[in-house]
Design a protein around this motif. Structure first.
Motif, PDB file in Angstrom:
ATOM      1  N   VAL A 205       0.836  -1.200   0.000  1.00  0.00           N
ATOM      2  CA  VAL A 205       0.000   0.000   0.000  1.00  0.00           C
ATOM      3  C   VAL A 205       0.874   1.254   0.000  1.00  0.00           C
ATOM      4  CG1 VAL A 205      -1.694   1.319   1.303  1.00  0.00           C
ATOM      5  CG2 VAL A 205      -1.917  -1.168   1.138  1.00  0.00           C
ATOM      6  N   VAL A 206       1.867   1.268   0.882  1.00  0.00           N
ATOM      7  CA  VAL A 206       2.781   2.413   0.944  1.00  0.00           C
ATOM      8  C   VAL A 206       3.577   2.520  -0.353  1.00  0.00           C
ATOM      9  CG1 VAL A 206       4.742   3.432   2.162  1.00  0.00           C
ATOM     10  CG2 VAL A 206       2.933   2.269   3.451  1.00  0.00           C
ATOM     11  N   GLY A 207       4.058   1.378  -0.848  1.00  0.00           N
ATOM     12  CA  GLY A 207       4.848   1.378  -2.075  1.00  0.00           C
ATOM     13  C   GLY A 207       4.067   1.870  -3.274  1.00  0.00           C
ATOM     14  N   ALA A 208       2.766   1.560  -3.328  1.00  0.00           N
ATOM     15  CA  ALA A 208       1.941   2.003  -4.456  1.00  0.00           C
ATOM     16  C   ALA A 208       1.881   3.518  -4.529  1.00  0.00           C
ATOM     17  CB  ALA A 208       0.535   1.415  -4.341  1.00  0.00           C
ATOM     18  N   PHE A 209       1.725   4.161  -3.380  1.00  0.00           N
ATOM     19  CA  PHE A 209       1.672   5.619  -3.369  1.00  0.00           C
ATOM     20  C   PHE A 209       3.047   6.236  -3.644  1.00  0.00           C
ATOM     21  CE2 PHE A 209      -2.337   4.741  -1.271  1.00  0.00           C
ATOM     22  CZ  PHE A 209      -3.150   5.777  -1.719  1.00  0.00           C
ATOM     23  N   VAL A 210       4.103   5.561  -3.205  1.00  0.00           N
ATOM     24  CA  VAL A 210       5.451   6.070  -3.492  1.00  0.00           C
ATOM     25  C   VAL A 210       5.744   5.974  -4.981  1.00  0.00           C
ATOM     26  CG1 VAL A 210       7.915   5.663  -3.128  1.00  0.00           C
ATOM     27  CG2 VAL A 210       6.326   5.541  -1.203  1.00  0.00           C
ATOM     28  N   VAL A 211       5.418   4.832  -5.591  1.00  0.00           N
ATOM     29  CA  VAL A 211       5.632   4.665  -7.032  1.00  0.00           C
ATOM     30  C   VAL A 211       4.786   5.658  -7.811  1.00  0.00           C
ATOM     31  CG1 VAL A 211       5.301   3.090  -8.964  1.00  0.00           C
ATOM     32  CG2 VAL A 211       6.292   2.247  -6.836  1.00  0.00           C
ATOM     33  N   ALA A 212       3.524   5.837  -7.394  1.00  0.00           N
ATOM     34  CA  ALA A 212       2.648   6.798  -8.075  1.00  0.00           C
ATOM     35  C   ALA A 212       3.198   8.210  -7.971  1.00  0.00           C
ATOM     36  CB  ALA A 212       1.250   6.727  -7.467  1.00  0.00           C
ATOM     37  N   MET A 213       3.865   8.509  -6.871  1.00  0.00           N
ATOM     38  CA  MET A 213       4.442   9.833  -6.685  1.00  0.00           C
ATOM     39  C   MET A 213       5.531  10.111  -7.719  1.00  0.00           C
ATOM     40  SD  MET A 213       6.308  11.353  -3.272  1.00  0.00           S
ATOM     41  CE  MET A 213       7.577  10.065  -3.350  1.00  0.00           C
ATOM     42  N   PHE A 214       6.299   9.061  -8.077  1.00  0.00           N
ATOM     43  CA  PHE A 214       7.382   9.235  -9.042  1.00  0.00           C
ATOM     44  C   PHE A 214       6.888   9.169 -10.493  1.00  0.00           C
ATOM     45  CE2 PHE A 214       9.899   7.938  -5.332  1.00  0.00           C
ATOM     46  CZ  PHE A 214      10.900   8.888  -5.367  1.00  0.00           C
ATOM     47  N   LEU A 215       5.812   8.448 -10.739  1.00  0.00           N
ATOM     48  CA  LEU A 215       5.352   8.234 -12.106  1.00  0.00           C
ATOM     49  C   LEU A 215       4.374   9.293 -12.598  1.00  0.00           C
ATOM     50  CD1 LEU A 215       4.804   4.366 -12.257  1.00  0.00           C
ATOM     51  CD2 LEU A 215       6.738   5.683 -13.110  1.00  0.00           C
ATOM     52  N   THR A 216       3.758  10.030 -11.687  1.00  0.00           N
ATOM     53  CA  THR A 216       2.752  11.007 -12.076  1.00  0.00           C
ATOM     54  C   THR A 216       3.240  12.417 -11.783  1.00  0.00           C
ATOM     55  OG1 THR A 216       1.683  10.874  -9.913  1.00  0.00           O
ATOM     56  CG2 THR A 216       0.887   9.375 -11.611  1.00  0.00           C
ATOM     57  N   PRO A 217       2.543  13.418 -12.328  1.00  0.00           N
ATOM     58  CA  PRO A 217       2.877  14.812 -11.981  1.00  0.00           C
ATOM     59  C   PRO A 217       2.756  15.045 -10.484  1.00  0.00           C
ATOM     60  CG  PRO A 217       1.430  14.728 -13.902  1.00  0.00           C
ATOM     61  CD  PRO A 217       1.502  13.320 -13.358  1.00  0.00           C
TER      62      PRO A 217
ATOM     63  N   LEU B 204      -5.179   8.605  -8.081  1.00  0.00           N
ATOM     64  CA  LEU B 204      -5.870   7.930  -9.182  1.00  0.00           C
ATOM     65  C   LEU B 204      -5.022   6.821  -9.799  1.00  0.00           C
ATOM     66  CD1 LEU B 204      -7.595  10.947 -10.969  1.00  0.00           C
ATOM     67  CD2 LEU B 204      -8.682   9.137  -9.640  1.00  0.00           C
ATOM     68  N   LEU B 205      -3.720   6.860  -9.589  1.00  0.00           N
ATOM     69  CA  LEU B 205      -2.860   5.775 -10.042  1.00  0.00           C
ATOM     70  C   LEU B 205      -2.668   4.732  -8.952  1.00  0.00           C
ATOM     71  CD1 LEU B 205      -1.015   4.436 -12.099  1.00  0.00           C
ATOM     72  CD2 LEU B 205       0.841   5.908 -11.319  1.00  0.00           C
ATOM     73  N   ALA B 206      -2.512   5.163  -7.721  1.00  0.00           N
ATOM     74  CA  ALA B 206      -2.233   4.230  -6.622  1.00  0.00           C
ATOM     75  C   ALA B 206      -3.413   3.299  -6.345  1.00  0.00           C
ATOM     76  CB  ALA B 206      -1.872   5.009  -5.355  1.00  0.00           C
ATOM     77  N   ILE B 207      -4.631   3.823  -6.393  1.00  0.00           N
ATOM     78  CA  ILE B 207      -5.801   2.989  -6.096  1.00  0.00           C
ATOM     79  C   ILE B 207      -5.969   1.861  -7.113  1.00  0.00           C
ATOM     80  CG2 ILE B 207      -8.320   2.997  -5.951  1.00  0.00           C
ATOM     81  CD1 ILE B 207      -8.146   5.701  -4.592  1.00  0.00           C
ATOM     82  N   PRO B 208      -5.895   2.130  -8.433  1.00  0.00           N
ATOM     83  CA  PRO B 208      -5.940   1.007  -9.384  1.00  0.00           C
ATOM     84  C   PRO B 208      -4.787   0.027  -9.199  1.00  0.00           C
ATOM     85  CG  PRO B 208      -6.396   3.061 -10.522  1.00  0.00           C
ATOM     86  CD  PRO B 208      -5.952   3.424  -9.136  1.00  0.00           C
ATOM     87  N   MET B 209      -3.606   0.520  -8.830  1.00  0.00           N
ATOM     88  CA  MET B 209      -2.475  -0.371  -8.597  1.00  0.00           C
ATOM     89  C   MET B 209      -2.772  -1.344  -7.465  1.00  0.00           C
ATOM     90  SD  MET B 209       0.753   2.271  -9.002  1.00  0.00           S
ATOM     91  CE  MET B 209       1.951   1.077  -8.428  1.00  0.00           C
ATOM     92  N   LEU B 210      -3.393  -0.857  -6.409  1.00  0.00           N
ATOM     93  CA  LEU B 210      -3.736  -1.734  -5.283  1.00  0.00           C
ATOM     94  C   LEU B 210      -4.808  -2.738  -5.689  1.00  0.00           C
ATOM     95  CD1 LEU B 210      -3.777   0.910  -2.406  1.00  0.00           C
ATOM     96  CD2 LEU B 210      -2.002  -0.775  -2.919  1.00  0.00           C
ATOM     97  N   ALA B 211      -5.785  -2.288  -6.481  1.00  0.00           N
ATOM     98  CA  ALA B 211      -6.821  -3.206  -6.961  1.00  0.00           C
ATOM     99  C   ALA B 211      -6.218  -4.274  -7.881  1.00  0.00           C
ATOM    100  CB  ALA B 211      -7.914  -2.428  -7.696  1.00  0.00           C
ATOM    101  N   LEU B 212      -5.277  -3.870  -8.715  1.00  0.00           N
ATOM    102  CA  LEU B 212      -4.621  -4.819  -9.610  1.00  0.00           C
ATOM    103  C   LEU B 212      -3.718  -5.776  -8.836  1.00  0.00           C
ATOM    104  CD1 LEU B 212      -3.779  -2.326 -12.480  1.00  0.00           C
ATOM    105  CD2 LEU B 212      -5.337  -4.266 -12.647  1.00  0.00           C
ATOM    106  N   PHE B 213      -3.157  -5.308  -7.738  1.00  0.00           N
ATOM    107  CA  PHE B 213      -2.366  -6.189  -6.884  1.00  0.00           C
ATOM    108  C   PHE B 213      -3.238  -7.313  -6.326  1.00  0.00           C
ATOM    109  CE2 PHE B 213      -1.059  -7.233  -2.512  1.00  0.00           C
ATOM    110  CZ  PHE B 213       0.200  -7.774  -2.758  1.00  0.00           C
ATOM    111  N   GLU B 214      -4.431  -6.958  -5.863  1.00  0.00           N
ATOM    112  CA  GLU B 214      -5.347  -7.969  -5.339  1.00  0.00           C
ATOM    113  C   GLU B 214      -5.793  -8.917  -6.449  1.00  0.00           C
ATOM    114  OE1 GLU B 214      -5.931  -8.399  -2.233  1.00  0.00           O
ATOM    115  OE2 GLU B 214      -4.853  -6.607  -1.566  1.00  0.00           O
ATOM    116  N   LEU B 215      -6.033  -8.375  -7.643  1.00  0.00           N
ATOM    117  CA  LEU B 215      -6.389  -9.226  -8.783  1.00  0.00           C
ATOM    118  C   LEU B 215      -5.245 -10.173  -9.120  1.00  0.00           C
ATOM    119  CD1 LEU B 215      -8.258  -9.999 -11.156  1.00  0.00           C
ATOM    120  CD2 LEU B 215      -7.218  -8.122 -12.456  1.00  0.00           C
ATOM    121  N   GLY B 216      -4.024  -9.674  -9.043  1.00  0.00           N
ATOM    122  CA  GLY B 216      -2.869 -10.521  -9.313  1.00  0.00           C
ATOM    123  C   GLY B 216      -2.747 -11.670  -8.331  1.00  0.00           C
TER     124      GLY B 216
END
Length: 250
Positions: free
Chosen positions: A198-210, A218-230
């Motif tokens: 969860v923490v990593g998703a927001f950190v990665v989103a911080m570097f990948l987005t403006p 808006l990037l971190a939440i889908p990443m977490l949902a995709l993590f659960e899907l994975g």
């Protein structure tokens, strides 16, 4: 003779790798040449979410003399790269497939197809869902005395960065399936690390987005949902113990 055969095999692999790289580059070039005539239309399509939220008399501007030419040109080149993604993966698959067992091929083909669909799904999600939200937010919070006139080059950099971020982020289920299938990690181990994810998703989103909280969220939440899907999909790809290992355990 053995060393000569090994050297010959190594050279043949290098030749095949070169040929497949050339085919991948050729596919990008052909798609680009077929799209370059419509470069301005492609840019207009990508800029439409912003245009929809601009004030009535506002428009985009070009602060550089060459920007009206190079901005659509650059966008078309990236569009060709994105559209050639399936063919590029096909070339990668053609290079590694001969070294795989038949069972491995049957397991990896669905992953290959899923990676293509998820990549395009990420870009589509970004364009149809994320852009209207963040562009509507940013164009609506400014003071009334300010006239918003976005620069076409700056907007292009903003768009490409988000397209890339969401396209890559949507590959999370594929990455999880590959890690579990290869035995690098397990589903149980990933579940235990969920708070760090969860923490990593927001950190990665911080570097990948403006640098704004809305885009990052808006990037971190889908990443977490995709993590659960994975994690769900990885249950079908988890590495099973080999017969020999099972006997030793018994």
């Amino acid at each position: 003779m053995t060393s000569q055969a090994a050297q010959s095999g190594f050279i043949s692999h290098l030749v095949e790798l070169r040929n497949r790289l050339m085919r991948a580059l050729l596919s990008i070039l052909l798609i680009f040449l077929s799209l370059v005539y419509f470069a301005n239309d492609i840019y207009s399509f990508v800029a439409d979410p912003l245009i929809q939220h601009l004030p009535e008399n506002a428009s985009m501007i070009a602060t550089d003399v060459t920007a009206p030419f190079f901005a659509p040109f650059k966008l078309t080149l990236f569009a060709a790269l994105f559209l050639s993604f399936p063919f590029i993966l096909h070339q990668i698959w053609g290079f590694i497939a001969p070294g795989l067992y038949q069972t491995e091929k049957k397991m990896l083909i669905p992953i290959l197809i899923s990676s293509i669909l998820l990549f395009y799904g990420g870009i589509s999600f970004c364009y149809f869902v994320v852009f209207p939200i963040i562009l509507g937010f940013f164009t609506g919070i400014g003071p009334e005395v300010m006239t918003l006139t976005p620069d076409i080059s700056s907007y292009l950099s903003f768009v490409l960065k988000l397209f890339f971020a969401f396209g890559i982020a949507f590959e999370i289920p594929v990455a999880i399936m590959l890690l579990c299938w290869s035995g690098v990690t397990t589903i149980e181990n990933l579940k235990e690390k969920r708070p760090y994810v969860v923490v990593g998703a927001f950190v990665v989103a911080m570097f990948l987005t403006p640098p704004d909280v809305l885009s990052q969220t808006l990037l971190a939440i889908p990443m977490l949902a995709l993590f659960e899907l994975g994690l769900v999909l990885a249950s079908f790809y988890s590495k099973k113990p080999q017969p020999q290992e099972t006997e030793e355990m018994e």
